[in-house]
Design a protein around this motif. Sequence first.
Motif, PDB file in Angstrom:
ATOM      1  N   GLY A   1      -6.294 -88.692  -7.296  1.00 11.41           N
ATOM      2  CA  GLY A   1      -6.919 -88.367  -6.018  1.00 11.41           C
ATOM      3  C   GLY A   1      -6.032 -87.586  -5.080  1.00 11.41           C
TER       4      GLY A   1
ATOM      5  N   GLU B   1     -13.269 -87.105   5.824  1.00 17.59           N
ATOM      6  CA  GLU B   1     -12.989 -88.017   4.712  1.00 17.59           C
ATOM      7  C   GLU B   1     -13.988 -87.902   3.554  1.00 17.59           C
ATOM      8  OE1 GLU B   1     -11.622 -92.555   3.946  1.00 17.59           O
ATOM      9  OE2 GLU B   1     -13.167 -92.245   5.461  1.00 17.59           O
ATOM     10  N   GLU B   2     -15.268 -87.927   3.829  1.00 14.98           N
ATOM     11  CA  GLU B   2     -16.266 -87.897   2.756  1.00 14.98           C
ATOM     12  C   GLU B   2     -16.219 -86.585   1.974  1.00 14.98           C
ATOM     13  OE1 GLU B   2     -21.081 -88.172   2.068  1.00 14.98           O
ATOM     14  OE2 GLU B   2     -20.273 -88.863   3.964  1.00 14.98           O
TER      15      GLU B   2
ATOM     16  N   MET C   1      -7.841 -87.265  -1.628  1.00 16.41           N
ATOM     17  CA  MET C   1      -7.781 -88.376  -0.693  1.00 16.41           C
ATOM     18  C   MET C   1      -7.139 -87.893   0.602  1.00 16.41           C
ATOM     19  SD  MET C   1      -6.211 -92.168  -1.413  1.00 16.41           S
ATOM     20  CE  MET C   1      -4.671 -91.520  -1.999  1.00 16.41           C
TER      21      MET C   1
ATOM     22  N   GLY D   1     -12.561 -84.925  -4.954  1.00 10.18           N
ATOM     23  CA  GLY D   1     -11.650 -85.650  -5.827  1.00 10.18           C
ATOM     24  C   GLY D   1     -10.270 -85.854  -5.233  1.00 10.18           C
TER      25      GLY D   1
ATOM     26  N   SER E   1     -13.142 -86.519  -0.191  1.00  9.07           N
ATOM     27  CA  SER E   1     -13.310 -87.452  -1.311  1.00  9.07           C
ATOM     28  C   SER E   1     -14.209 -86.869  -2.396  1.00  9.07           C
ATOM     29  CB  SER E   1     -13.902 -88.778  -0.827  1.00  9.07           C
ATOM     30  OG  SER E   1     -12.973 -89.460  -0.028  1.00  9.07           O
ATOM     31  N   LYS E   2     -15.262 -86.165  -1.987  1.00  9.57           N
ATOM     32  CA  LYS E   2     -16.172 -85.542  -2.951  1.00  9.57           C
ATOM     33  C   LYS E   2     -15.472 -84.478  -3.795  1.00  9.57           C
ATOM     34  CE  LYS E   2     -20.536 -86.289  -0.557  1.00  9.57           C
ATOM     35  NZ  LYS E   2     -21.645 -85.659   0.172  1.00  9.57           N
TER      36      LYS E   2
END
Length: 83
Positions: free
Chosen positions: A5, A56-57, A65, A63, A60-61
């Motif tokens: 990540g 954040e989202e 962090m 891959g 994260s999508k």
Amino acid sequence: DKSLGFVMNSTRLKEIIQEKIISKLDHMNMNIETDFMAGKVATTENLAISIWNELEESISKEGAMLHCIRIEETENNCIEFFG
């Protein structure tokens, strides 16, 4: 290693930041023209938290962090938010 990540294409990161943050804050009155600051007191701390929540989202999508949001108000005054 993408499975950990931590790897993200920097061009894609720049696009996300431009779309989610800069386009909404640049030359705007964040108290009334920025959707993610609606109803919040415009402190640096609240701004950092709101930016984290916006990014954040999407990160994260991809891959990756999100580690930290750092805002420097002045040369001697900054805030870091680690989610």
